[in-house]
Motif scaffolding. Sequence first.
Motif, PDB file in Angstrom:
ATOM      1  N   VAL A 280       0.837  -1.197   0.000  1.00 54.90           N
ATOM      2  CA  VAL A 280       0.000   0.000   0.000  1.00 54.90           C
ATOM      3  C   VAL A 280       0.874   1.250   0.000  1.00 54.90           C
ATOM      4  O   VAL A 280       0.553   2.248  -0.654  1.00 54.90           O
ATOM      5  CB  VAL A 280      -0.949  -0.018   1.220  1.00 54.90           C
ATOM      6  CG1 VAL A 280      -1.653   1.326   1.393  1.00 54.90           C
ATOM      7  CG2 VAL A 280      -1.981  -1.130   1.056  1.00 54.90           C
ATOM      8  N   GLU A 281       1.987   1.191   0.724  1.00 55.28           N
ATOM      9  CA  GLU A 281       2.906   2.326   0.739  1.00 55.28           C
ATOM     10  C   GLU A 281       3.418   2.644  -0.669  1.00 55.28           C
ATOM     11  O   GLU A 281       3.542   3.817  -1.040  1.00 55.28           O
ATOM     12  CB  GLU A 281       4.086   2.034   1.670  1.00 55.28           C
ATOM     13  CG  GLU A 281       3.711   1.918   3.136  1.00 55.28           C
ATOM     14  CD  GLU A 281       3.214   0.531   3.539  1.00 55.28           C
ATOM     15  OE1 GLU A 281       2.975   0.309   4.739  1.00 55.28           O
ATOM     16  OE2 GLU A 281       3.059  -0.331   2.646  1.00 55.28           O
ATOM     17  N   GLY A 282       3.706   1.594  -1.451  1.00 54.38           N
ATOM     18  CA  GLY A 282       4.159   1.797  -2.820  1.00 54.38           C
ATOM     19  C   GLY A 282       3.091   2.452  -3.678  1.00 54.38           C
ATOM     20  O   GLY A 282       3.379   3.351  -4.490  1.00 54.38           O
ATOM     21  N   PHE A 283       1.836   2.029  -3.508  1.00 50.98           N
ATOM     22  CA  PHE A 283       0.737   2.654  -4.238  1.00 50.98           C
ATOM     23  C   PHE A 283       0.582   4.120  -3.826  1.00 50.98           C
ATOM     24  O   PHE A 283       0.323   4.987  -4.672  1.00 50.98           O
ATOM     25  CB  PHE A 283      -0.573   1.904  -3.972  1.00 50.98           C
ATOM     26  CG  PHE A 283      -0.756   0.663  -4.795  1.00 50.98           C
ATOM     27  CD1 PHE A 283      -0.785   0.710  -6.185  1.00 50.98           C
ATOM     28  CD2 PHE A 283      -0.941  -0.565  -4.186  1.00 50.98           C
ATOM     29  CE1 PHE A 283      -0.983  -0.440  -6.954  1.00 50.98           C
ATOM     30  CE2 PHE A 283      -1.131  -1.720  -4.930  1.00 50.98           C
ATOM     31  CZ  PHE A 283      -1.151  -1.656  -6.322  1.00 50.98           C
ATOM     32  N   ALA A 284       0.719   4.405  -2.540  1.00 52.30           N
ATOM     33  CA  ALA A 284       0.607   5.791  -2.070  1.00 52.30           C
ATOM     34  C   ALA A 284       1.695   6.659  -2.696  1.00 52.30           C
ATOM     35  O   ALA A 284       1.436   7.801  -3.116  1.00 52.30           O
ATOM     36  CB  ALA A 284       0.686   5.843  -0.543  1.00 52.30           C
ATOM     37  N   ASP A 285       2.904   6.134  -2.770  1.00 50.54           N
ATOM     38  CA  ASP A 285       3.992   6.884  -3.406  1.00 50.54           C
ATOM     39  C   ASP A 285       3.703   7.105  -4.884  1.00 50.54           C
ATOM     40  O   ASP A 285       4.023   8.171  -5.439  1.00 50.54           O
ATOM     41  CB  ASP A 285       5.314   6.135  -3.233  1.00 50.54           C
ATOM     42  CG  ASP A 285       5.837   6.174  -1.804  1.00 50.54           C
ATOM     43  OD1 ASP A 285       5.420   7.063  -1.034  1.00 50.54           O
ATOM     44  OD2 ASP A 285       6.655   5.292  -1.459  1.00 50.54           O
ATOM     45  N   PHE A 286       3.087   6.112  -5.530  1.00 54.26           N
ATOM     46  CA  PHE A 286       2.703   6.267  -6.940  1.00 54.26           C
ATOM     47  C   PHE A 286       1.705   7.410  -7.086  1.00 54.26           C
ATOM     48  O   PHE A 286       1.839   8.261  -7.980  1.00 54.26           O
ATOM     49  CB  PHE A 286       2.100   4.968  -7.483  1.00 54.26           C
ATOM     50  CG  PHE A 286       1.468   5.122  -8.835  1.00 54.26           C
ATOM     51  CD1 PHE A 286       2.240   5.077  -9.989  1.00 54.26           C
ATOM     52  CD2 PHE A 286       0.095   5.321  -8.959  1.00 54.26           C
ATOM     53  CE1 PHE A 286       1.651   5.242 -11.250  1.00 54.26           C
ATOM     54  CE2 PHE A 286      -0.492   5.481 -10.207  1.00 54.26           C
ATOM     55  CZ  PHE A 286       0.287   5.444 -11.351  1.00 54.26           C
ATOM     56  N   VAL A 287       0.687   7.438  -6.227  1.00 50.23           N
ATOM     57  CA  VAL A 287      -0.327   8.494  -6.297  1.00 50.23           C
ATOM     58  C   VAL A 287       0.311   9.869  -6.098  1.00 50.23           C
ATOM     59  O   VAL A 287       0.059  10.801  -6.874  1.00 50.23           O
ATOM     60  CB  VAL A 287      -1.420   8.249  -5.235  1.00 50.23           C
ATOM     61  CG1 VAL A 287      -2.347   9.474  -5.122  1.00 50.23           C
ATOM     62  CG2 VAL A 287      -2.249   7.011  -5.587  1.00 50.23           C
ATOM     63  N   LEU A 288       1.143  10.000  -5.096  1.00 52.77           N
ATOM     64  CA  LEU A 288       1.782  11.290  -4.832  1.00 52.77           C
ATOM     65  C   LEU A 288       2.714  11.694  -5.978  1.00 52.77           C
ATOM     66  O   LEU A 288       2.774  12.868  -6.353  1.00 52.77           O
ATOM     67  CB  LEU A 288       2.547  11.235  -3.516  1.00 52.77           C
ATOM     68  CG  LEU A 288       1.661  11.225  -2.264  1.00 52.77           C
ATOM     69  CD1 LEU A 288       2.477  10.890  -1.024  1.00 52.77           C
ATOM     70  CD2 LEU A 288       0.952  12.570  -2.094  1.00 52.77           C
ATOM     71  N   GLY A 289       3.414  10.721  -6.546  1.00 55.90           N
ATOM     72  CA  GLY A 289       4.273  11.012  -7.692  1.00 55.90           C
ATOM     73  C   GLY A 289       3.476  11.488  -8.889  1.00 55.90           C
ATOM     74  O   GLY A 289       3.887  12.417  -9.607  1.00 55.90           O
ATOM     75  N   LYS A 290       2.317  10.850  -9.108  1.00 57.01           N
ATOM     76  CA  LYS A 290       1.456  11.247 -10.226  1.00 57.01           C
ATOM     77  C   LYS A 290       0.943  12.670 -10.024  1.00 57.01           C
ATOM     78  O   LYS A 290       0.921  13.478 -10.968  1.00 57.01           O
ATOM     79  CB  LYS A 290       0.280  10.273 -10.316  1.00 57.01           C
ATOM     80  CG  LYS A 290      -0.508  10.368 -11.599  1.00 57.01           C
ATOM     81  CD  LYS A 290       0.246   9.753 -12.753  1.00 57.01           C
ATOM     82  CE  LYS A 290      -0.580   9.735 -14.013  1.00 57.01           C
ATOM     83  NZ  LYS A 290       0.174   9.209 -15.165  1.00 57.01           N
ATOM     84  N   LEU A 291       0.563  13.005  -8.800  1.00 57.88           N
ATOM     85  CA  LEU A 291       0.070  14.353  -8.519  1.00 57.88           C
ATOM     86  C   LEU A 291       1.181  15.384  -8.671  1.00 57.88           C
ATOM     87  O   LEU A 291       0.937  16.503  -9.148  1.00 57.88           O
ATOM     88  CB  LEU A 291      -0.532  14.408  -7.114  1.00 57.88           C
ATOM     89  CG  LEU A 291      -1.771  13.530  -6.907  1.00 57.88           C
ATOM     90  CD1 LEU A 291      -2.260  13.626  -5.473  1.00 57.88           C
ATOM     91  CD2 LEU A 291      -2.879  13.900  -7.882  1.00 57.88           C
ATOM     92  N   ASP A 292       2.389  15.018  -8.296  1.00 58.68           N
ATOM     93  CA  ASP A 292       3.526  15.923  -8.494  1.00 58.68           C
ATOM     94  C   ASP A 292       3.755  16.179  -9.981  1.00 58.68           C
ATOM     95  O   ASP A 292       4.016  17.315 -10.398  1.00 58.68           O
ATOM     96  CB  ASP A 292       4.792  15.336  -7.857  1.00 58.68           C
ATOM     97  CG  ASP A 292       4.749  15.371  -6.334  1.00 58.68           C
ATOM     98  OD1 ASP A 292       3.929  16.117  -5.776  1.00 58.68           O
ATOM     99  OD2 ASP A 292       5.537  14.624  -5.717  1.00 58.68           O
ATOM    100  N   GLU A 293       3.641  15.119 -10.788  1.00 58.51           N
ATOM    101  CA  GLU A 293       3.793  15.264 -12.239  1.00 58.51           C
ATOM    102  C   GLU A 293       2.760  16.229 -12.810  1.00 58.51           C
ATOM    103  O   GLU A 293       3.045  16.991 -13.740  1.00 58.51           O
ATOM    104  CB  GLU A 293       3.641  13.913 -12.928  1.00 58.51           C
ATOM    105  CG  GLU A 293       4.794  12.946 -12.732  1.00 58.51           C
ATOM    106  CD  GLU A 293       4.521  11.620 -13.416  1.00 58.51           C
ATOM    107  OE1 GLU A 293       3.573  11.556 -14.234  1.00 58.51           O
ATOM    108  OE2 GLU A 293       5.242  10.644 -13.128  1.00 58.51           O
ATOM    109  N   LEU A 294       1.545  16.186 -12.249  1.00 57.00           N
ATOM    110  CA  LEU A 294       0.457  17.032 -12.729  1.00 57.00           C
ATOM    111  C   LEU A 294       0.503  18.429 -12.126  1.00 57.00           C
ATOM    112  O   LEU A 294      -0.336  19.277 -12.455  1.00 57.00           O
ATOM    113  CB  LEU A 294      -0.894  16.372 -12.411  1.00 57.00           C
ATOM    114  CG  LEU A 294      -1.187  15.060 -13.147  1.00 57.00           C
ATOM    115  CD1 LEU A 294      -2.435  14.398 -12.572  1.00 57.00           C
ATOM    116  CD2 LEU A 294      -1.363  15.305 -14.645  1.00 57.00           C
ATOM    117  N   GLY A 295       1.454  18.664 -11.230  1.00 56.26           N
ATOM    118  CA  GLY A 295       1.580  19.978 -10.612  1.00 56.26           C
ATOM    119  C   GLY A 295       0.499  20.276  -9.595  1.00 56.26           C
ATOM    120  O   GLY A 295       0.162  21.448  -9.360  1.00 56.26           O
ATOM    121  N   ILE A 296      -0.037  19.231  -8.983  1.00 58.55           N
ATOM    122  CA  ILE A 296      -1.117  19.389  -7.998  1.00 58.55           C
ATOM    123  C   ILE A 296      -0.521  19.363  -6.602  1.00 58.55           C
ATOM    124  O   ILE A 296       0.084  18.368  -6.199  1.00 58.55           O
ATOM    125  CB  ILE A 296      -2.165  18.274  -8.161  1.00 58.55           C
ATOM    126  CG1 ILE A 296      -2.835  18.389  -9.536  1.00 58.55           C
ATOM    127  CG2 ILE A 296      -3.196  18.344  -7.041  1.00 58.55           C
ATOM    128  CD1 ILE A 296      -3.711  17.205  -9.884  1.00 58.55           C
TER     129      ILE A 296
END
Length: 260
Positions: free
Chosen positions: A58-74
């Motif tokens: 789950v921690e890996g998925f959370a890091d994926f979500v945060l990374g995706k949001l960083d990519e989108l500038g959110i």
Amino acid sequence: MNCIRVGTGPTLVLVHGFLSSLTYWEKQIELFSTRFDVVAFDLPGYGGKAKETGLDSVEGFADFVLGKLDELGIDCFHLMGHSMGGMIAQEVAIKAKDRVMGLVLYATGPNGRLPGRFESLEDSMARAEKEGTEQVARDTVRTWFSEGEEDPDFVGGMALAERVSTQTYINGLRAMAGWKSLGRLDQIEAKTLVLWPDSDRSYMWEQTETLWRGIKDTNLAVVPLAAHNTHLEKARIFNLLVIEFLQSEKVKQRQLAVTT
């Protein structure tokens, strides 16, 4: 397509659960996008990313979500997670507590081993390893609907489940089994709505009550005569509850504090 962003307003991130994809939110996105900047994407191993092998934490998925949001500038966002996605949302809310404004934890819990589930995670993994995922996935998805296979959305749910590889299926169960937020819920600072369907066969009341009592500033909504996929079978009620909460004065106050 494995990512969608539509609408204007405060950003609302939707995190899907086990065996599903961003398309699971189709009955929410059109309405929500009239009030929010809606962002939804497929987790690795699911939906449009089914050719990848899903993560096993789950921690890996959370890091994926945060990374995706960083990519989108959110930077700051509302967050809603369903089932395994609700576990991921809890982890995001703990990891990035200063970024999450409103949090909706829907049909989920703080104990990833899912006590009281229709079948133990270990039994589901053993079946998948022995015979593949066709039958065990069907048995799982059937429990997500009050009417089982008779629900009109069951076919679509199975179509998504059938895209998931055996290894991704097993990894998803391992991710849940190895995770818990028990003892850490007081670290969640976002204004939170815990939403529970009273006929859920994956997350029992004890899980819901623990979230409700363990998170500092939490409201509870219980939907009667509803199973795990309430957002599909009772979309109108579900949508109204989520919008009412995210547009409430208490969430607006948190939003102001986070964004300034």
